[in-house]
Structures are given as structure tokens and as C-alpha cells.
Design a protein around this motif. Sequence first.
Motif, PDB file in Angstrom:
ATOM      1  N   SER A 133       2.504  10.919 -10.872  1.00  0.00           N
ATOM      2  CA  SER A 133       1.387  10.049 -11.239  1.00  0.00           C
ATOM      3  C   SER A 133       1.721   8.588 -10.952  1.00  0.00           C
ATOM      4  N   GLY A 134       2.986   8.199 -11.153  1.00  0.00           N
ATOM      5  CA  GLY A 134       3.393   6.835 -10.819  1.00  0.00           C
ATOM      6  C   GLY A 134       3.231   6.546  -9.342  1.00  0.00           C
ATOM      7  N   ALA A 135       3.547   7.539  -8.505  1.00  0.00           N
ATOM      8  CA  ALA A 135       3.422   7.372  -7.058  1.00  0.00           C
ATOM      9  C   ALA A 135       1.966   7.181  -6.651  1.00  0.00           C
ATOM     10  N   SER A 136       1.068   8.020  -7.181  1.00  0.00           N
ATOM     11  CA  SER A 136      -0.337   7.898  -6.780  1.00  0.00           C
ATOM     12  C   SER A 136      -0.981   6.637  -7.344  1.00  0.00           C
ATOM     13  N   TRP A 137      -0.588   6.237  -8.552  1.00  0.00           N
ATOM     14  CA  TRP A 137      -1.098   4.989  -9.146  1.00  0.00           C
ATOM     15  C   TRP A 137      -0.700   3.793  -8.284  1.00  0.00           C
ATOM     16  N   ALA A 138       0.538   3.798  -7.802  1.00  0.00           N
ATOM     17  CA  ALA A 138       1.033   2.680  -6.997  1.00  0.00           C
ATOM     18  C   ALA A 138       0.231   2.514  -5.714  1.00  0.00           C
ATOM     19  N   LEU A 139      -0.185   3.621  -5.112  1.00  0.00           N
ATOM     20  CA  LEU A 139      -0.946   3.542  -3.861  1.00  0.00           C
ATOM     21  C   LEU A 139      -2.292   2.851  -4.057  1.00  0.00           C
ATOM     22  N   LEU A 178       5.820   3.529  -2.310  1.00  0.00           N
ATOM     23  CA  LEU A 178       5.468   2.233  -1.720  1.00  0.00           C
ATOM     24  C   LEU A 178       6.358   1.910  -0.525  1.00  0.00           C
ATOM     25  N   GLU A 179       7.598   2.350  -0.582  1.00  0.00           N
ATOM     26  CA  GLU A 179       8.489   2.159   0.570  1.00  0.00           C
ATOM     27  C   GLU A 179       8.017   3.012   1.748  1.00  0.00           C
ATOM     28  N   LEU A 180       7.576   4.251   1.450  1.00  0.00           N
ATOM     29  CA  LEU A 180       7.073   5.117   2.521  1.00  0.00           C
ATOM     30  C   LEU A 180       5.789   4.554   3.140  1.00  0.00           C
ATOM     31  N   ALA A 181       4.894   4.051   2.278  1.00  0.00           N
ATOM     32  CA  ALA A 181       3.574   3.614   2.738  1.00  0.00           C
ATOM     33  C   ALA A 181       3.543   2.169   3.199  1.00  0.00           C
ATOM     34  N   GLY A 182       4.610   1.427   2.861  1.00  0.00           N
ATOM     35  CA  GLY A 182       4.619   0.009   3.210  1.00  0.00           C
ATOM     36  C   GLY A 182       3.773  -0.834   2.281  1.00  0.00           C
ATOM     37  N   GLY A 183       3.572  -0.356   1.072  1.00  0.00           N
ATOM     38  CA  GLY A 183       2.790  -1.086   0.081  1.00  0.00           C
ATOM     39  C   GLY A 183       1.541  -0.321  -0.308  1.00  0.00           C
ATOM     40  N   PRO A 184       0.772  -0.842  -1.271  1.00  0.00           N
ATOM     41  CA  PRO A 184      -0.482  -0.182  -1.671  1.00  0.00           C
ATOM     42  C   PRO A 184      -1.422  -0.025  -0.481  1.00  0.00           C
ATOM     43  N   LEU A 185      -2.225   1.014  -0.513  1.00  0.00           N
ATOM     44  CA  LEU A 185      -3.145   1.304   0.588  1.00  0.00           C
ATOM     45  C   LEU A 185      -4.435   0.494   0.415  1.00  0.00           C
ATOM     46  N   GLU A 186      -4.672  -0.436   1.324  1.00  0.00           N
ATOM     47  CA  GLU A 186      -5.824  -1.327   1.210  1.00  0.00           C
ATOM     48  C   GLU A 186      -7.143  -0.564   1.209  1.00  0.00           C
ATOM     49  N   GLU A 187      -7.206   0.535   1.979  1.00  0.00           N
ATOM     50  CA  GLU A 187      -8.462   1.286   2.048  1.00  0.00           C
ATOM     51  C   GLU A 187      -8.792   2.001   0.743  1.00  0.00           C
ATOM     52  N   PHE A 188      -7.823   2.060  -0.198  1.00  0.00           N
ATOM     53  CA  PHE A 188      -8.058   2.701  -1.484  1.00  0.00           C
ATOM     54  C   PHE A 188      -8.102   1.706  -2.641  1.00  0.00           C
TER      55      PHE A 188
END
Length: 577
Positions: A133-139, A178-188
Motif C-alpha cells: 500500500s505504501g508503494a501504490s500511495w507513493a505513485l 519511487l526509485e523504479l518509477a523515477g518519482g510519482p506518476l504525473e498522469e495519476f
Amino acid sequence: MISQLSWKIGGQQGEGVESTDRIFSTALNRLGYYLYGYRHFSSRIKGGHTNNKIRISTKPMLAISDDLDILVAFDQESIDLNAHELRAGGVVVADAKFNPVLPEGINARLFAVPITSIAEDLGTSLMKNMVASGASWALLGLPIDVFNKAVEEEFGRKGPAIVEKNIEAVKRGSDYVLELAGGPLEEFRLEPADGKQKLFMIGNEAIGLGAVAGGCRLMSAYPITPASEIMEYLIKKLPKFGGTVVQTEDEIAAVTMAIGANYAGVRTMTASAGPGLSLMMEAIGLAGMTETPLVIVDTQRGGPSTGLPTKQEQSDLNAMVYGTHGEIPKIVIAPASIEDCFYDTIESFNLSEQYQVPVILMTDLQLSLGKQSCDELDLNKMPINRGKLVRELPELETNELFKRYEFTEDGISPRVIPGDKHGLHHVTGVEHDETGRPSESAVNRKKMMDKRLTKMNGLVIRDAVRADAPHAEADLLIIGMGSTGGTIDEARLRLEKDGLKTNHITVRQIHPFPSDLVKPYLQSAAKVVVLENNATGQLADQVKLHAGYADKIRSVLKYDGNPFLPSEVHKACKELV
């Protein structure tokens, strides 16, 4: 930024899917977002695929979304079963432990996070739900302090050390993704909500709250899915108001206890699902014959027999309307929202005492167990009305009995509480005269039947038919009940964009059927669709029987255990038009 988003978590039952969903949605609610949840779960206690889906929006909505933005998966099965819902560009956050793979043709981003490994490094794999849940919240780029506060409240009773470990699990899951994605996803990134926390509850909790507010002080019930949460809620709340809950040995005991307590003057209810309602039928007839108030909640599920205990259906309508042997008056009400569940419960108690009849509150699994946002409830909106309950009685002649079943102009007789002075009368399930004494007189029989069956003539409950009907003449009228209202509304918007003039009504008073309120909408529509979660079109039959226009009416039915999606309604209606 976007105004709404759909999030789902899936895994094996007992893996923490429920707690993850609860914390995630609680944090979103604190930020002021409107939420609508759908829970897909197995009838087993542990094991079997389960998933919880939440629709998040800056505006009110009452339907499951067609698609999915983010899927959190604890196993490959969750991906295989749910990936088809992902919109193009959607995201899957999955446990790297099972080497996740997206099905062929799915256009989505996969983030494999060592969810279980991170949790085990912190001491137990049980914390993997917090990592996920922490991972999805961060995105989503939402404030982490709000999420941590929800974690603290969830685990606070277990002590500060457990709280700190779970917050650390959230942080590690967040940092990794966040390291994998390069930060929060702007489109979301969601548009900011209004910041006003809403009530967020399931329909069963709203019914329980309505029971307390409506003066209920005893609930007798036997546990059954999806009704058990009403009993569990009242177990916690009723003792604070001098009431109690009795778990009976079966549904027959539950309903007869409720009848006895209501006869004694205590507002009492019971709640069950289809199988339990079947067992209650003879006793419902007793309540009708003795004109004893009775409130029953039927939370419909897949049938017949044990059927699909944890799946959506609306197939008990005929049982509620026609189930008892013989002919008695009864009222069947179908709430369509969380607010309705609250207010209709209070109204059910009022109606049962005003008319001295059984009242059945008809919900369905999606409304009973689907968690929804709702605005503040008004405790003063529905004042308590106990009908012709008389406490000061005139003195009777020697050996004279009180006329409990007196023939009156409106067919409703005065009611007393046993033990009240000058209130002595007879009570029996056989036909009786005005004092309750058994009678087989043909003249008396007809008068008593007429008295009982006509006392509700002209009854129209509050908001008996809820209409969204902007067109004086419509190409299409869509009729629904229960939890289908929001889905129909969204389908209507799409149909309007297609150039069709559409009206929508939700029938909330199922019995006695409000014919005069429904007929004008039928008359002004070129075609009519009745939408319901059953195989035989039970609501459509009621409409045809009581309001006519059968040649215009077509049924759209779904009985695979799942609620309707807006896209399904849109497609079906277009095909019929």
C-alpha cells in the motif's frame, strides 16, 4: 491532473487485502475524496482469490468504474484475473517474489517490488500489505503523513513498536517503487479534494446506525453473509443505549423473538439473507395475522439454496412480496444509497408501528457491503412515530376484553403494551374477532381480511420513486432498484452523448407498488428498460402487473454474481433502442 482514479488490490483471502484497502481508503477519505468500493471475495474463510476495488473522485459517484488505473497484486492469479480491466497506461505493483508477468496484449507498466522480502526484513511477512500500500500511495504523490496517521490508528492498539514497524514498511515500499518509477506518476496525480472528511461506511453499518437512531433496542439474529455486519455493528452500539443483541440458534428463533419483543412494546429488528428469509416465512404470516410490528432486513445474495453467498444478486423480490402463505399486508422498501439505508431503517420502524405490519428492508450485497462516501446524516429528519400505541386506556366493564383488533375507519386498530391496565386481550394466529378471540364466522372473516388488507390503501413512502427525468418525452426510460442507480446514471450520460433522450427512475417502494407514480414515466417513454440482477426479471414483472405498458418493456438482466458496469448498461440499452 485527473478528477478520478480506480485502484484495486488482489490476493488470497486472509493475506491482508481487507486491511490494506481499509487503510488506503481511510487516508483518502481524510483528504476529502469521494469513494465507492466494491469487494469481491470468496465464501471460504481463508484462501481463494479476493480483491477490493476503490473508485476515487473529487465528486460524488455511486458506481463501479469500468476500467482500472492501478492494480496491486500479491500473486500472479490477481494479475491474470484483473489485468483486463487496466486502461492503456495503467500500472501494476506486484510482489517480485512470484516473478510477475503481464498477460499478452495488456498495455500497462509493471513494477516488481520485493514486497514479501521487505516485510520479512522488518520481522514478519504479515507486513507485506503495508509495503504494497505504501508503494501504490507513493505513485499517486499524495501526502505520506496522512497515510501514516491512518496506519497509526489501525495498529495503535498493538503498541508503538508495531506502529513504527508498519510505518517503516510503508516507507520502504514507497522508496523502492519511487526509485523504479523515477518519482510519482504525473498522469495519476489527483486534483485536490475539498478537504472535508465524509462519512465512509457500508450499507449494513448505515442500517445499524439507523436502527439505533430509530429507537431499536433489541436485535435478534443469526449470522449470515452478507447481513452479519448489521448484528456486529449493533453488538457494539446498542448496549450504550440500554439495548442488546441476541444471537439466536436459527432464523426462525430470530424472527419469532423479534415478533414477541415488538408485541411487548420494544422496537426490535432482525436481519438475514435469502436462505434465512425463507425460514422466516411462517412467522411473517403470524406478524401479519396478529398485526404486530416487525422489521426485517434482507441483504440479497446469489441463490437459490446456498448459491453464491458472497456475490451480488437481486432475486428475492418475489419471495418478499409473495412469500407468506395466505394474504397479509406488508411493506417492502429498497434503499438505493448509504443515506437511504440510514433513513429507510428509521422509516421502516415508523411504518411497521403506524400500520402494524411486517416491513422488509430490501438491500443487495453491493449496497450492504460496498463501502461508500456519504454526506452528513440528519438525525432529526425522521422523527419517531409509534402510531396508535395507546398507554392511557378507559376502564372496561367486568370480564370485558380490550378491542385490540377493533374495526376502525382507517383499518388500523389501537395497540397496547401487555400489562397495561384495561388492555387485556387475546392473541392468536387463527382468525379472531375484535378482542382476539378465535372466530370462524364467515361475516367476521371477511371483515377482518378487508380490515387488514385495505389499511395501507394509498400508502406512499418518502421518495417512493426517485426520478432523474429531464425529458417530457424520452426515447428510453431506464428503471432500476437497489444499488443499480449510480450505474444507470453514468450509462445515461453516455446515451445522451449518443443523441438519445433518456430518463431514469429508481423504484424504492417495491410493495405496495406505487403504480400512479410510475405510470406517467412509462407513458412518456418510447421504450422502457428494466435493469436488475436476477434471471427472471422480477422487478419488470411488478412494473407490467401494476403499471401496464408491457409492450414497451424490455429486461436487461445480469446474474453471474457481479454488479452491472456502466459500459454494460450503455451497450445493452443501445442495442435495445
